[in-house]
Design an enzyme around this catalytic site. Structure first.
Site, PDB file in Angstrom:
ATOM      1  N   SER A  38      -0.866   4.719   8.259  1.00  0.00           N
ATOM      2  CA  SER A  38       0.152   4.299   7.646  1.00  0.00           C
ATOM      3  C   SER A  38       0.628   4.490   6.359  1.00  0.00           C
ATOM      4  O   SER A  38       1.861   4.736   6.104  1.00  0.00           O
ATOM      5  CB  SER A  38       0.435   2.893   7.924  1.00  0.00           C
ATOM      6  OG  SER A  38      -0.602   1.998   7.603  1.00  0.00           O
ATOM      7  N   HIS A 241       2.675  -2.302   1.998  1.00  0.00           N
ATOM      8  CA  HIS A 241       2.458  -0.693   2.279  1.00  0.00           C
ATOM      9  C   HIS A 241       3.489  -0.237   1.200  1.00  0.00           C
ATOM     10  O   HIS A 241       4.285  -1.129   0.776  1.00  0.00           O
ATOM     11  CB  HIS A 241       2.962  -0.248   3.644  1.00  0.00           C
ATOM     12  CG  HIS A 241       1.992  -0.461   4.813  1.00  0.00           C
ATOM     13  ND1 HIS A 241       1.485  -1.454   5.382  1.00  0.00           N
ATOM     14  CD2 HIS A 241       1.326   0.610   5.523  1.00  0.00           C
ATOM     15  CE1 HIS A 241       0.586  -1.171   6.199  1.00  0.00           C
ATOM     16  NE2 HIS A 241       0.370   0.061   6.205  1.00  0.00           N
TER      17      HIS A 241
END
Length: 259
Positions: A38, A241
């Site tokens: 990711s 993230h």
């Protein structure tokens, strides 16, 4: 007269070669394959061209391909492990691949579990971090070795750049997750991130790949900093993230410097 003709012919030939070289160089487009999890696909950067894998045109592979004018095969996928790279991603490589980037390893050591444990109220997350570190040092090197060996076999002429992970937390206040993660826990998480970076760097160097460390770029832009390049706890985006700025101003410049 013959000498003049020969000189003129040589001059014309030389000029023709100079004119042809740029055209030939332009015809040889870089074949670029982006592998990974990711942090490579762009989870958190949005919007997504592939919802299942959360691939974003704001992720650093897309930015790099655009800058280089490269032909990008973008197979990095959110949630991927080293096993997923071997099963579903390395097939994009071949002898004609010129450039490879890969960021992988965090999902193999249960790093998400450690983050969840640390933001859970009244829970000591140190044992979960220690388990992630154990997996990083004892299990991850062999998994990375298998992935890197496969990349080298499938794309023997490619330049390979292995991207690391940033530290998540500024570790100066408790702004994240309604204050459930203490400064001490943030420091401990950052120490775990440093260990993971060291393991990945060592494995990459063993294969002659270039390790791209992004920790310096993200320093001052961690979660709870004044200008974060990472999402903290959120229900509106992908937590923990990099956001679009993290890719554009963090990962992308680090890759360019390595290139």
């Amino acid at each position: 007269m013959d000498r003049l003709r020969r000189s003129a012919t040589i001059a014309v030939a030389a000029l023709a070669m100079l004119l042809l070289v740029p055209a030939a160089a332009q015809a040889q487009q870089t074949d670029y394959v982006a592998l990974g999890d990711s942090y490579s696909s762009g989870s958190g950067a949005g919007p997504y061209t592939d919802a299942a894998c959360q691939r974003s045109n704001k992720a650093h592979p897309a930015l790099l391909a655009a800058d280089l004018g490269a032909e990008l095969t973008f197979v990095a996928c959110g949630g991927a492990t080293t096993g997923d790279v071997l099963a579903n991603q390395v097939q994009a490589l071949d002898a004609g691949t010129d450039l490879v980037t890969i960021g992988i390893g965090g999902n193999d050591i249960g790093w998400t579990d450690a983050v969840i444990a640390c933001i859970t109220p009244f829970r000591n997350c140190t044992p979960v971090i220690e388990e992630s570190e154990r997996q990083a040092t004892q299990e991850l090197p062999a998994k990375l070795d298998a992935v890197y060996a496969e990349i080298a076999e499938r794309a023997p002429d490619a330049e390979v750049y292995v991207t690391g992970y940033p530290r998540l937390f500024a570790a100066r206040n408790t702004c994240d997750a309604l204050g459930t993660i203490s400064i001490a826990e943030q420091v401990r998480m950052n120490q775990g991130a440093d260990l993971l970076s060291a393991v990945i760097e060592a494995a990459a160097e063993e294969h002659g790949f270039t390790y791209v460390d992004v920790r310096d770029e993200f320093t001052g832009h961690e979660i709870c900093s004044r200008s974060p390049w990472l999402h903290g706890f959120t229900l509106l985006d992908v937590p923990y993230h990099p956001n679009a700025a993290g890719h554009a101003a963090g990962y992308y410049p680090a890759l360019l410097a390595a290139l």
